[in-house]
Design a protein around this motif. Structure first.
Motif: not given
Length: 334
Positions: A162-173, A302-309, A319-328
């Motif tokens: 998710g958004g917070v999760g990818t942020g944590c991965v990037i910052l921890a690295k 670089k923030p992880v952006i899955d879709k620009v709509l 709906a993609m966020i709700q159904d956890r179908k995205v990365l970032g």
């Protein structure tokens, strides 16, 4: 103007794009921005559904995170001018969150209090800036402001896709940690590996706590052997006790939310036996957002952006966020 409007609580079908919403007029102490980009968070799902104890003034334009260009400046506003590129801190100090207690960023224009504005570096795009506040700002405060991760730490991130999760991965690295990222699905795991995660776990098939103990050893009560140094858990629910079980003596459990349940089963024995430090972190501040934009400007993240709509497809994006179908992040451009 065009806007994504919520008129009553329910499922995502209650969100409607309207084309005749009145464009906001500038008032004292405020500016009007032309929205360049806005991004969704899981909080927007809760806003649509309705949250106990929070009375949202409907109808409302949703969207907490936004960045754009100032087009009108109200009386009493100093230091800002038309044409300035700005990121908006979504917390209005008098009324609450944008996109919840007052109109947010899913529209062509938005009225914003001048004390919520943060100047954007030229090298940062609207899409990148709009990805930051709720997700990356929260991660930055939890990890950097509170100084909870150091070089060489073994850091296990739940909900890493998710958004917070990818942020944590990037910052921890960036801080030199060994990162274990937990996500559901092979595609997400592969993309997290590309993002820099040292290890990836499919939590649907693998017990993350047992995996960590098998990999690093069982935590010991009389030494600092075994287990991971840090678990980042903003899911709660049935992941709470397994998180406690795999943390080494003197390790840290970081908490900034509870998407799977705020009232989990507890086992206090692990907390005292292994001297576990539980650190809560709430929200984010301007300094977090400025620091993140500096990292982007310097090419360090670089923030992880899955879709620009487009705005017309915004409900599909949520709906993609709700159904956890995205990365970032899912970013909307009006």
């Amino acid at each position: 103007m065009k806007a994504l409007l919520l008129s009553q609580h329910g499922d995502l079908s209650e969100l409607k794009v309207v084309y005749d919403f009145p464009r906001p007029q500038v008032i004292e102490g405020h500016v009007v921005i032309r929205v360049g980009a806005s991004s969704f968070n899981y909080h927007d799902v809760f806003t649509v559904r309705g949250m106990p104890g929070i009375k949202v003034p409907l109808p409302v334009i949703i969207g907490l995170d936004m960045a754009g260009e100032i087009v009108d400046v109200g009386a009493g506003v100093e230091g800002w001018a038309a044409g300035d590129r700005v990121l908006v801190n979504p917390l209005n100090k008098k009324k609450g969150l944008m996109g919840e207690m007052l109109n947010g960023g899913m529209a062509e224009y938005c009225l914003v209090s001048s004390d919520q504005l943060i100047r954007m570096p030229d090298q940062v795009t609207f899409e990148e800036a709009a990805s930051l506040p709720v997700a990356y700002g929260t991660a930055h405060r939890m990890i950097v402001t509170h100084n909870t991760i150091k070089k060489g730490d073994k850091v296990l991130v739940l909900g890493a896709s998710g958004g917070v999760g990818t942020g944590c991965v990037i910052l921890a690295k960036l801080l030199g940690a060994e990162v274990i990222a937990c996500a559901g699905g092979e595609d997400k795991m592969a993309r997290l590996k590309d993002l820099g995660a040292d290890h990836v776990i499919n939590y649907k098939d693998v017990d993350f706590s047992k995996w960590a103990i098998e990999k690093y050893g069982k935590p010991q009560r009389r030494s600092n052997e075994g287990g991971v140094d840090v678990v980042i858990n903003f899911t709660g629910g049935d992941t709470w006790v397994p998180s406690l079980k795999c943390i080494k003596r003197g390790g840290r459990l970081l908490v900034c939310g509870a998407t799977a349940g705020h009232d989990p089963k507890e086992d206090l024995r692990y907390i005292w036996s292994f001297e576990i430090n539980i650190m809560g972190s709430n929200s984010f501040y301007d300094d977090n957002l400025s620091a993140l934009m500096t990292l982007i400007q310097e090419g360090k993240m670089k923030p992880v952006i899955d879709k620009v709509l487009p705005l017309e497809q915004a409900a599909e994006g949520l709906a993609m966020i709700q159904d956890r179908k995205v990365l970032g992040k899912v970013v909307i451009v009006p």
